[in-house]
Design a protein around this motif. Structure first.
Motif, PDB file in Angstrom:
ATOM      1  N   ASP A 158       0.845  -1.187   0.000  1.00 50.56           N
ATOM      2  CA  ASP A 158       0.000   0.000   0.000  1.00 50.56           C
ATOM      3  C   ASP A 158       0.883   1.240   0.000  1.00 50.56           C
ATOM      4  O   ASP A 158       2.062   1.190   0.358  1.00 50.56           O
ATOM      5  CB  ASP A 158      -0.960   0.020   1.193  1.00 50.56           C
ATOM      6  N   VAL A 159       0.286   2.356  -0.399  1.00 51.77           N
ATOM      7  CA  VAL A 159       0.977   3.649  -0.399  1.00 51.77           C
ATOM      8  C   VAL A 159       0.121   4.641   0.391  1.00 51.77           C
ATOM      9  O   VAL A 159      -0.123   5.761  -0.033  1.00 51.77           O
ATOM     10  CB  VAL A 159       1.249   4.148  -1.833  1.00 51.77           C
ATOM     11  N   THR A 173       0.310  -3.377  -9.834  1.00 52.17           N
ATOM     12  CA  THR A 173      -0.703  -2.919  -8.880  1.00 52.17           C
ATOM     13  C   THR A 173      -0.118  -2.594  -7.516  1.00 52.17           C
ATOM     14  O   THR A 173       0.724  -3.325  -6.982  1.00 52.17           O
ATOM     15  CB  THR A 173      -1.804  -3.985  -8.720  1.00 52.17           C
ATOM     16  N   ILE A 174      -0.577  -1.463  -6.970  1.00 56.53           N
ATOM     17  CA  ILE A 174      -0.407  -1.109  -5.565  1.00 56.53           C
ATOM     18  C   ILE A 174      -1.796  -0.755  -5.043  1.00 56.53           C
ATOM     19  O   ILE A 174      -2.756  -0.693  -5.820  1.00 56.53           O
ATOM     20  CB  ILE A 174       0.560   0.080  -5.384  1.00 56.53           C
ATOM     21  N   THR A 175      -1.945  -0.533  -3.750  1.00 53.91           N
ATOM     22  CA  THR A 175      -3.261  -0.198  -3.214  1.00 53.91           C
ATOM     23  C   THR A 175      -3.204   1.080  -2.390  1.00 53.91           C
ATOM     24  O   THR A 175      -2.143   1.494  -1.921  1.00 53.91           O
ATOM     25  CB  THR A 175      -3.829  -1.334  -2.336  1.00 53.91           C
ATOM     26  N   TYR A 176      -4.383   1.678  -2.225  1.00 55.46           N
ATOM     27  CA  TYR A 176      -4.479   2.903  -1.423  1.00 55.46           C
ATOM     28  C   TYR A 176      -5.832   2.953  -0.724  1.00 55.46           C
ATOM     29  O   TYR A 176      -6.865   2.602  -1.314  1.00 55.46           O
ATOM     30  CB  TYR A 176      -4.318   4.162  -2.277  1.00 55.46           C
ATOM     31  N   PRO A 223       7.339   7.657  -9.806  1.00 56.61           N
ATOM     32  CA  PRO A 223       7.145   8.409  -8.558  1.00 56.61           C
ATOM     33  C   PRO A 223       5.661   8.610  -8.267  1.00 56.61           C
ATOM     34  O   PRO A 223       4.824   8.627  -9.178  1.00 56.61           O
ATOM     35  CB  PRO A 223       7.824   9.742  -8.867  1.00 56.61           C
ATOM     36  N   LEU A 224       5.348   8.791  -6.984  1.00 53.91           N
ATOM     37  CA  LEU A 224       3.945   8.944  -6.593  1.00 53.91           C
ATOM     38  C   LEU A 224       3.853   9.720  -5.290  1.00 53.91           C
ATOM     39  O   LEU A 224       4.553   9.416  -4.321  1.00 53.91           O
ATOM     40  CB  LEU A 224       3.320   7.555  -6.396  1.00 53.91           C
ATOM     41  N   VAL A 225       3.013  10.753  -5.263  1.00 53.13           N
ATOM     42  CA  VAL A 225       2.646  11.461  -4.032  1.00 53.13           C
ATOM     43  C   VAL A 225       1.130  11.579  -4.032  1.00 53.13           C
ATOM     44  O   VAL A 225       0.536  11.983  -5.037  1.00 53.13           O
ATOM     45  CB  VAL A 225       3.280  12.868  -3.960  1.00 53.13           C
TER      46      VAL A 225
END
Length: 641
Positions: free
Chosen positions: A81-82, A101-104, A175-177
């Motif tokens: 997760d992020v 895939t990632i999750t949030y 990258p991810l914010v």
């Protein structure tokens, strides 16, 4: 019919003519449907500079985290997760030519609403709800590139876990914010004189770029004179040109130089019409070291990041970890190239021998193979045929039996236990005979009774007995006759401290001069995610002063300060209760020394009074605890505690 953003957002001014918009607000309430601040206004065309600038800040200064997505569009037990906000994630794509895939999930139900995902366009992102339906962005825009971030997409998130599907992409990481749009609601004033500063008596409140004629601040004290605004050059002419409440700035504290070269003095006027001058002279620079300070006085603490720690093989990079600055590592590439057999251990923040057989992670030199593809359980580099030739080829505490070319347990090796120096095989409190523990307990009870008769004096024997009773490898602290773990001490969580510390250490300090009394012309500290340097007024041989604060959200707010000074918060004549929290030295940084928490109401105007204090100024950063949900508190105490 949707109401315009300025009608939805208009709020009472803070400094002058505070009730002038009453009729406007009433007409808006009667004519326009209300939109929750958690939602994106329907006519929003572009995210405001507060949100975009804040995401760029964390892209440059961290904190950073690296996660590896799972291949495909299905979430598995290994899918990371992020969830943490205010964090730049580097997402490794195991299948860059496919989907990953990632999750949030938002932190709580009251955090549902509009959320912005900042990324870079070469890595496309789709958002899927738990049923597999793809969400349509409420807003998508390019942003001025800042570090790796170039793109923003806004979605409505409920309190459920979403899948973020990344790829296909021409790169193996992205990258991810992710930020809550509601956290960046700002006050925007009308700018009639065109000086770039808004009138606090005519504002809109929005998380978007303000409508034409408005600017993203509201600090102008004379919107009919373009030469008068915050930051204007103060001349010795009897006019308060910079809107700090002190004409000509005479007698105010001032400083010259940056970093450790900064020195303090007082402002004084010379010829009429000339700028006020500071009596201080800057100090001399010295060699920069990795400590969060600016010894070479170039305005950038630890500015020569690449070279400060290059002499240390295991800790080659100057990093920030939970507010502390030290030589360490942040990612595998700090420890060597992809075939180095060296990886960054995130727990120790040190480079260690090891490998992870995955794209984007460091692997092994030619002739060796990695024993693990699992990022959670890194492997070691071993000969292709198996076995070992040295200890580096063995996992954990095993060592290489060179004669047998096999890794064996090192059970006979002497190890020092963390804590008070117990060695393997030595007796701890768990192994102590019962008669010994009973005897020590009786001694401790007798000493405690003596303490009670001595009206609270605590002999050193009490602490010694307590430590002995705890046994080797454990610790019992006694405070006023009871164990420290029984006494609850409120403590803010590490994420909130690290976030505040990053802004104080690396952000631009905005200077405000505190007022002497609470009146309608008080300077404010409203700007979100901004560190302020509050200059206090002389009060005899000490200092003090007042500023105003109007929160954009309901809930608990932390006032983080340095140095530690007395502070009170009032609304009208009523003083608000404050929760004094403890900042652990190892969890905070040199820039933060104290914190209090107070419950505030949205859009109400509060007076913050500092002092009396020996310090002539205080650094202040205000944080809304709701942003961090359950991570805001490391220890929260009830009234019974």
């Amino acid at each position: 019919m949707n109401a315009p953003a300025q009608c939805l957002s208009a709020k009472a001014p803070r400094r002058r003519a505070r009730h002038a918009l009453g009729a406007t607000l009433l007409s808006c309430a009667l004519l326009a449907p209300q939109v929750s601040r958690a939602e994106l206004p329907p006519d929003c065309q572009e995210l405001g500079p507060a949100l975009v600038g804040h995401s760029c800040f964390h892209a440059e200064f961290g904190p950073y985290a690296t996660v590896q997505a799972t291949a495909g569009t299905t979430a598995t037990a290994e899918t990371p997760d992020v969830d943490p906000v205010h964090t730049l994630f580097e997402v490794i794509l195991p299948a860059p030519l496919g989907e990953n895939t990632i999750t949030y999930r938002v932190a709580s139900k009251d955090r549902a609403g509009a959320w912005a995902i900042f990324s870079e366009p070469s890595v496309p992102i789709r958002v899927l709800d738990p049923q597999g339906n793809e969400l349509t962005p409420l807003l998508a825009q390019d942003i001025e590139p800042c570090g790796p971030l170039q793109r923003a997409q806004v979605y409505h998130f409920e309190d459920v876990r979403y899948r973020l599907v990344l790829g296909p992409a021409p790169v193996d990481r992205g990258p991810l914010v992710i930020e809550n749009v509601q956290d960046f609601v700002t006050f925007n004033g009308r700018d009639l004189d065109g000086d770039g500063h808004g009138d606090p008596s005519d504002t809109v409140v929005t998380m978007c770029v303000p409508p034409p004629g408005y600017v993203s601040n509201d600090g102008d004290c004379d919107d009919m004179d373009p030469a008068v605004h915050p930051g204007a050059l103060e001349l010795c002419d009897g006019v308060d040109s910079n809107c700090n409440g002190v004409p000509d700035d005479v007698g105010l504290p001032c400083s010259t130089g940056v970093g450790l070269c900064k020195t303090s003095g007082k402002l004084a006027c010379g010829p009429s019409g000339a700028p006020a001058l500071c009596s201080a002279s800057a100090g001399s620079p010295s060699t920069e070291t990795c400590d969060g300070l600016d010894e070479d006085c170039d305005g950038v603490p630890d500015g020569d990041e690449a070279g400060l720690c290059s002499e240390f093989a295991d800790t080659p990079r100057c990093i920030s970890a939970q507010g502390a600055h030290l030589c360490g590592c942040a990612r595998d590439e700090d420890c060597g190239d992809a075939a180095s057999g060296r990886i960054c251990d995130p727990g120790q923040r040190r480079c260690v021998n090891g490998c992870v057989d995955q794209p984007g992670r460091n692997g092994c030199p030619v002739g060796l193979v990695c024993s693990s593809p699992d990022p959670a359980n890194p492997g070691v580099c071993q000969p292709e045929g198996g076995g070992c030739t040295n200890d580096d080829h063995c996992p954990g505490d095993q060592i290489c039996d060179v004669a047998e070319a096999q890794c064996v347990d090192a059970a006979q090796a002497t190890r020092v236990d963390a804590g008070c120096g117990c060695r393997v095989g030595e007796m701890s409190s768990a192994d102590a005979p019962t008669w010994l523990l009973v005897g020590i307990a009786a001694l401790l009870l007798r000493i405690r009774r003596h303490v009670a008769r001595s009206r609270g004096r605590r002999p050193a024997a009490l602490l010694s007995a307590a430590l002995l009773l705890g046994g080797c490898g454990s610790r019992v602290e006694v405070v006023d006759g009871r164990r420290a773990e029984d006494a609850c001490v409120p403590r803010l969580g590490d994420p909130i401290l690290e976030h505040a510390c990053n802004h104080v250490m690396f952000g631009d300090l905005q200077e405000v001069v505190a007022g002497e009394v609470a009146d309608a012309a008080l300077p404010d500290v409203d700007e979100i995610h901004t560190a302020f340097r509050v200059v206090l007024q002389p009060e005899g041989d000490r200092h003090g002063g007042v500023v105003s604060y109007r929160p954009a959200r309901d809930g608990e707010h932390a006032l983080l300060m340095s140095p530690k000074v007395a502070v009170s918060v009032t609304r009208g004549e009523a003083a608000l209760p404050l929760t004094v929290t403890q900042i652990e030295p190892e969890a905070a940084c040199e820039a933060l020394e104290a914190a209090v928490v107070v419950d505030l109401a949205e859009d109400e105007i509060y007076v913050l009074r500092f002092g009396p204090s020996e310090a002539a100024e205080v650094v202040l950063f205000i944080e809304h605890l709701g942003t961090f949900a359950d991570d805001a508190w490391a220890e929260r105490c009830s009234a019974a505690d």
